[in-house]
Design an enzyme around this catalytic site. Structure first.
Site: not given
Ligand code: GLN
Length: 191
Positions: A47, A79, A164, A166
């Site tokens: 996220g 992520c 990811h 998921e």
């Molecule tokens: N770019 C997001 C961040 O810096 C991470 C992206 C993701 O979780 N898909 O938090």
């Protein structure tokens, strides 16, 4: 088994769906009272890590979660979740990450890669992903590299991926995590 899934923001439902496919119960963490329920592990989803950090602090979840991980609660961060586990965030994993590491044009891409401990190639979806720039202690082991950058690592009962799992239909990374949760301490030391 019951796995807590941090559900403040981001792709948490997809983790729950995969865990349900694997026969694992889940409950969502939206506030401190959710955190007090029994759990065998935690998933921190992808996220936006800045938003997730802010909410963790505002809701009083930051310190209890940090302490539980330090006390051995298994955790899987994907992520933004990987960013949250890193130094300068929750700081439970000895890693330094580079956020949005692939730049604007290559911000989102898909590839297949090898992960130590898993058979075959794993589909990997990267969305404005970080990678691990530096591993800061010998307790932390890289599990996968893509184009020379570390995109998965494990430290004791902590697992982190830049990609990811998921968002694909491959269950391998989640199966790996479930196995990790069940490993005895002695196995953990030699892993
Ligand atoms: N770019 C997001 C961040 O810096 C991470 C992206 C993701 O979780 N898909 O938090």
């Amino acid at each position: 088994m019951n796995i807590a899934v941090l559900a403040l923001q981001g792709a948490f439902i997809e983790h729950e769906q995969i865990l349900h496919q694997l026969g694992v119960q889940t409950h969502e963490i939206r506030q401190l009272s959710d955190w007090q329920k029994p759990k065998d592990a935690l998933i921190i989803p992808g996220g936006e890590s800045t938003a997730q950090m802010l909410l963790l602090k505002q809701l009083g979840l930051f310190h209890p979660i940090r302490e539980a991980i330090f006390n051995g609660l298994p955790v899987f961060g994907t992520c933004a979740g990987m960013i949250l586990l890193s130094k300068d965030h929750l700081g439970t994993m000895d890693i330094e990450v580079r956020r949005n590491a692939y730049g604007r044009q290559l911000g989102s891409f898909h590839t297949d890669g090898k992960v130590d401990g898993l058979e075959g190639h794993i589909p990997m979806t990267f969305i404005r992903a970080p990678y691990i720039e530096k591993i800061l202690s010998p307790q932390c082991h890289p599990l996968s590299t893509v184009d020379g950058h570390i995109v998965a690592a494990r430290q004791g009962k902590q697992l982190a991926t830049s990609f990811h799992p998921e968002l694909t239909d491959h269950l391998g990374m989640h199966q790996y995590f479930l196995q990790m949760i069940q490993e005895k301490e002695s196995c953990q030391l030699t892993a």
